[in-house]
Design a protein around this motif. Structure first.
Motif, PDB file in Angstrom:
ATOM      1  N   ASP A 178      -6.947  80.273 -68.346  1.00 44.28           N
ATOM      2  CA  ASP A 178      -7.385  79.073 -69.374  1.00 44.28           C
ATOM      3  C   ASP A 178      -7.374  79.635 -70.776  1.00 44.28           C
ATOM      4  N   GLY A 179      -6.730  80.852 -70.695  1.00 43.38           N
ATOM      5  CA  GLY A 179      -6.593  81.623 -72.037  1.00 43.38           C
ATOM      6  C   GLY A 179      -7.575  82.273 -72.689  1.00 43.38           C
ATOM      7  N   GLU A 180      -8.906  82.333 -72.090  1.00 42.19           N
ATOM      8  CA  GLU A 180      -9.880  83.146 -72.576  1.00 42.19           C
ATOM      9  C   GLU A 180      -9.673  84.369 -71.896  1.00 42.19           C
ATOM     10  N   GLN A 181     -10.288  85.445 -72.603  1.00 42.49           N
ATOM     11  CA  GLN A 181     -10.261  87.030 -72.281  1.00 42.49           C
ATOM     12  C   GLN A 181     -11.222  87.119 -71.050  1.00 42.49           C
ATOM     13  N   VAL A 182     -10.753  87.791 -70.067  1.00 41.48           N
ATOM     14  CA  VAL A 182     -11.668  88.177 -68.915  1.00 41.48           C
ATOM     15  C   VAL A 182     -11.450  89.478 -68.666  1.00 41.48           C
ATOM     16  N   PRO A 183     -12.372  90.199 -67.985  1.00 37.71           N
ATOM     17  CA  PRO A 183     -12.370  91.645 -67.627  1.00 37.71           C
ATOM     18  C   PRO A 183     -11.266  91.829 -66.562  1.00 37.71           C
ATOM     19  N   LEU A 184     -10.354  92.646 -66.535  1.00 36.41           N
ATOM     20  CA  LEU A 184      -9.361  93.129 -65.397  1.00 36.41           C
ATOM     21  C   LEU A 184     -10.173  93.320 -64.186  1.00 36.41           C
ATOM     22  N   ILE A 185     -11.302  94.079 -64.572  1.00 37.28           N
ATOM     23  CA  ILE A 185     -12.085  94.410 -63.225  1.00 37.28           C
ATOM     24  C   ILE A 185     -13.577  93.836 -63.365  1.00 37.28           C
ATOM     25  N   GLN A 186     -14.023  93.258 -62.407  1.00 36.79           N
ATOM     26  CA  GLN A 186     -15.500  92.836 -62.493  1.00 36.79           C
ATOM     27  C   GLN A 186     -16.271  93.088 -61.422  1.00 36.79           C
ATOM     28  N   VAL A 187     -17.349  93.476 -61.413  1.00 36.86           N
ATOM     29  CA  VAL A 187     -18.108  94.100 -60.155  1.00 36.86           C
ATOM     30  C   VAL A 187     -19.375  93.421 -60.107  1.00 36.86           C
ATOM     31  N   ASP A 188     -19.746  92.784 -58.814  1.00 33.47           N
ATOM     32  CA  ASP A 188     -21.038  92.471 -58.455  1.00 33.47           C
ATOM     33  C   ASP A 188     -21.380  93.091 -57.529  1.00 33.47           C
ATOM     34  N   GLY A 189     -22.947  93.434 -57.385  1.00 35.23           N
ATOM     35  CA  GLY A 189     -23.427  94.026 -56.150  1.00 35.23           C
ATOM     36  C   GLY A 189     -23.732  95.424 -56.267  1.00 35.23           C
ATOM     37  N   ALA A 190     -23.416  96.010 -57.431  1.00 35.60           N
ATOM     38  CA  ALA A 190     -23.437  97.393 -57.803  1.00 35.60           C
ATOM     39  C   ALA A 190     -23.572  97.768 -59.038  1.00 35.60           C
ATOM     40  N   GLU A 191     -24.107  98.883 -59.554  1.00 34.81           N
ATOM     41  CA  GLU A 191     -24.554  99.145 -60.788  1.00 34.81           C
ATOM     42  C   GLU A 191     -23.033  99.563 -61.684  1.00 34.81           C
ATOM     43  N   THR A 192     -22.899  99.160 -62.720  1.00 36.71           N
ATOM     44  CA  THR A 192     -21.583  99.608 -63.385  1.00 36.71           C
ATOM     45  C   THR A 192     -21.979 100.472 -64.544  1.00 36.71           C
ATOM     46  N   PHE A 193     -20.876 101.025 -65.215  1.00 37.96           N
ATOM     47  CA  PHE A 193     -21.257 102.134 -66.199  1.00 37.96           C
ATOM     48  C   PHE A 193     -20.133 101.901 -67.306  1.00 37.96           C
ATOM     49  N   GLU A 194     -20.635 102.223 -68.677  1.00 35.82           N
ATOM     50  CA  GLU A 194     -19.768 102.116 -69.694  1.00 35.82           C
ATOM     51  C   GLU A 194     -18.334 103.032 -69.545  1.00 35.82           C
ATOM     52  N   THR A 195     -17.360 102.787 -69.942  1.00 33.25           N
ATOM     53  CA  THR A 195     -16.119 103.584 -69.882  1.00 33.25           C
ATOM     54  C   THR A 195     -15.427 103.612 -71.205  1.00 33.25           C
ATOM     55  N   GLY A 196     -14.529 104.593 -71.351  1.00 34.62           N
ATOM     56  CA  GLY A 196     -14.152 104.774 -72.853  1.00 34.62           C
ATOM     57  C   GLY A 196     -12.491 105.207 -72.479  1.00 34.62           C
ATOM     58  N   GLY A 197     -11.816 105.156 -73.576  1.00 35.70           N
ATOM     59  CA  GLY A 197     -10.180 105.586 -73.482  1.00 35.70           C
ATOM     60  C   GLY A 197      -9.692 104.321 -72.783  1.00 35.70           C
ATOM     61  N   THR A 198      -8.523 104.841 -72.003  1.00 34.11           N
ATOM     62  CA  THR A 198      -7.750 103.591 -71.462  1.00 34.11           C
ATOM     63  C   THR A 198      -7.223 104.082 -69.988  1.00 34.11           C
ATOM     64  N   LEU A 199      -7.318 103.057 -69.246  1.00 32.37           N
ATOM     65  CA  LEU A 199      -6.418 103.382 -67.913  1.00 32.37           C
ATOM     66  C   LEU A 199      -5.455 102.221 -67.698  1.00 32.37           C
ATOM     67  N   ASP A 200      -4.201 102.571 -68.555  1.00 31.37           N
ATOM     68  CA  ASP A 200      -3.542 101.431 -68.582  1.00 31.37           C
ATOM     69  C   ASP A 200      -2.415 101.237 -67.521  1.00 31.37           C
ATOM     70  N   LEU A 201      -2.271  99.971 -66.706  1.00 29.60           N
ATOM     71  CA  LEU A 201      -1.298  99.950 -65.733  1.00 29.60           C
ATOM     72  C   LEU A 201      -0.090  99.305 -66.779  1.00 29.60           C
ATOM     73  N   THR A 202       0.959  99.714 -66.043  1.00 31.53           N
ATOM     74  CA  THR A 202       2.338  99.322 -66.939  1.00 31.53           C
ATOM     75  C   THR A 202       3.281  98.337 -65.900  1.00 31.53           C
ATOM     76  N   THR A 203       3.960  97.799 -66.806  1.00 29.34           N
ATOM     77  CA  THR A 203       4.960  96.565 -66.118  1.00 29.34           C
ATOM     78  C   THR A 203       6.343  96.604 -66.746  1.00 29.34           C
ATOM     79  N   VAL A 204       7.131  95.980 -65.834  1.00 33.20           N
ATOM     80  CA  VAL A 204       8.666  95.856 -66.436  1.00 33.20           C
ATOM     81  C   VAL A 204       9.000  94.288 -66.606  1.00 33.20           C
ATOM     82  N   GLN A 205       9.705  94.062 -67.348  1.00 34.44           N
ATOM     83  CA  GLN A 205      10.250  92.707 -67.801  1.00 34.44           C
ATOM     84  C   GLN A 205      11.778  92.617 -67.276  1.00 34.44           C
ATOM     85  N   VAL A 206      11.979  91.446 -66.731  1.00 35.99           N
ATOM     86  CA  VAL A 206      13.465  91.597 -66.234  1.00 35.99           C
ATOM     87  C   VAL A 206      14.113  90.245 -67.174  1.00 35.99           C
TER      88      VAL A 206
END
Length: 364
Positions: free
Chosen positions: A52-80
């Motif tokens: 819908d165009g709204e920003q959503v987290p790439l990773i969302q967890v329910d049912g367990a404690e989550t913690f703050e993160t920093g920096g990036t863990l980037d996934l990369t893609t290729v366009q054809v």
């Protein structure tokens, strides 16, 4: 003298006209190639636009404690650039040949004969979903969760050895008495038997039975594979709810980075030490990291997005060596555990130079 100059000038003009006509003609002629270029980079610890165009987290967890993160863990893609309906012009190909961040590849290698663009996109979307399931399983296995893995028959191939013995939705729990928890494990057991009949313990409609299937041999060059003629999937029953959200990206190559992102989200501290790290690689539930396509384009995409370090599958070294852009350190990995070890060195400010690289692997 003037006449000679006039003749030369006339010939030059005609040569230019002919060249321009040839260029125009080549611009519109179909070509048997497509272009691969760096695609968007997504931080698995961050957000992306949803359907819908709204920003959503790439990773969302329910049912367990989550913690703050920093920096990036980037996934990369290729366009054809290009497809069977519209291939790049020869002029576009010439520009791509001169750009080290791009690759010109045969059309058939990306869009096989008889496969439409829509069919390719659908297949890549399926691969992405499967990859996300494997990434979740790999991450949760690493963290000690029970993933409840079951190997399920997706389809039985007509006239194959398994026809009449196995049915779609059969759950295979054991092979020759040994418990089975992954499709990879089952395939390896069949391969190790080298054609000997295998006894498969199956759960069907709530009842257990044992069926025997004799594999057939398939040879491709020097490689021999033993097959029973089924497609398999691994179903999981995760203890916690992990949702991975990324629209308009297909294929299995984001698996490893998603697994690392899940682990970072579920553990205290910053897995990357607050550094900008990118990477690529398929992942299996047991943590095995596999090769991907378009890695040269992904290296440039990561560097341009600000990454300083890149985790690459060791099996892609032949494409990495000699093609690493300035400002990027490439570290190779073959398992999720090796990736975590590399991140620990980066996070602690350790000797990154001691980590494995393609130059080390490929040297005599």
């Amino acid at each position: 003298m003037d006449r000679t100059r006039s003749v030369k000038l006339g010939l030059g003009v005609w040569a230019l006209v002919v060249a321009l006509i040839a260029l125009v003609v080549l611009t519109f002629l179909p070509t048997p190639y497509v272009i691969q270029r760096p695609g968007p980079v997504y931080d698995t610890l961050g957000t992306a636009a949803g359907a819908d165009g709204e920003q959503v987290p790439l990773i969302q967890v329910d049912g367990a404690e989550t913690f703050e993160t920093g920096g990036t863990l980037d996934l990369t893609t290729v366009q054809v650039v290009g497809n069977r309906e519209r291939t790049p012009s020869w002029f576009e190909l010439a520009l791509a040949w001169m750009d080290s961040s791009r690759a010109v590849v045969p059309l058939d290698s990306v869009f096989p004969e008889g496969v439409t663009t829509e069919q390719r996109d659908e297949r890549n979307a399926t691969l992405m979903v499967d990859s996300q399931h494997e990434a979740t399983a790999a991450a949760l296995n690493e963290l000690g969760y029970d993933t409840g893995a079951e190997v399920v028959v997706q389809e039985v191939v007509e006239d194959a050895p398994a026809e009449g013995a196995l049915e779609a939705e059969d759950v295979i729990t054991a092979v020759d008495g040994a418990a089975v928890t992954s499709a990879k494990q089952l395939r390896q057991a069949i391969q190790d038997g080298e054609g000997a009949p295998v006894a498969l313990t199956v759960q069907r409609s709530g009842e257990e039975q044992v069926v025997e299937v004799t594999p057939v041999e398939q040879t491709d060059g020097d490689v021999t594979t033993w097959l029973i003629g089924v497609t398999l999937r691994t179903d999981y029953d995760f203890e916690i709810d992990v949702t991975l959200q990324l629209d308009n990206v297909g294929g299995p190559s984001a698996g490893m980075m998603f697994a690392l992102g899940i682990i970072d989200t579920l553990t205290e501290g910053e897995l990357n030490g607050g550094e900008n790290v990118a990477g690529t690689g398929t992942i299996e539930a047991d943590g095995t990291v596999g090769p991907i396509g378009g890695i040269r384009q992904k290296l440039y995409g990561a560097r341009d997005a600000g990454a300083e370090y890149f985790l690459a599958p060791s099996t892609n070294c032949d494409e990495v060596t000699g093609h690493v852009p300035d400002g990027l350190t490439v570290i190779i990995t073959s398992t999720l555990e090796e990736s975590l070890d590399a991140l620990e060195v980066i996070a602690n400010g350790g000797d990154v130079g001691s980590l494995p690289t393609c130059d080390v692997v490929t040297s005599p």
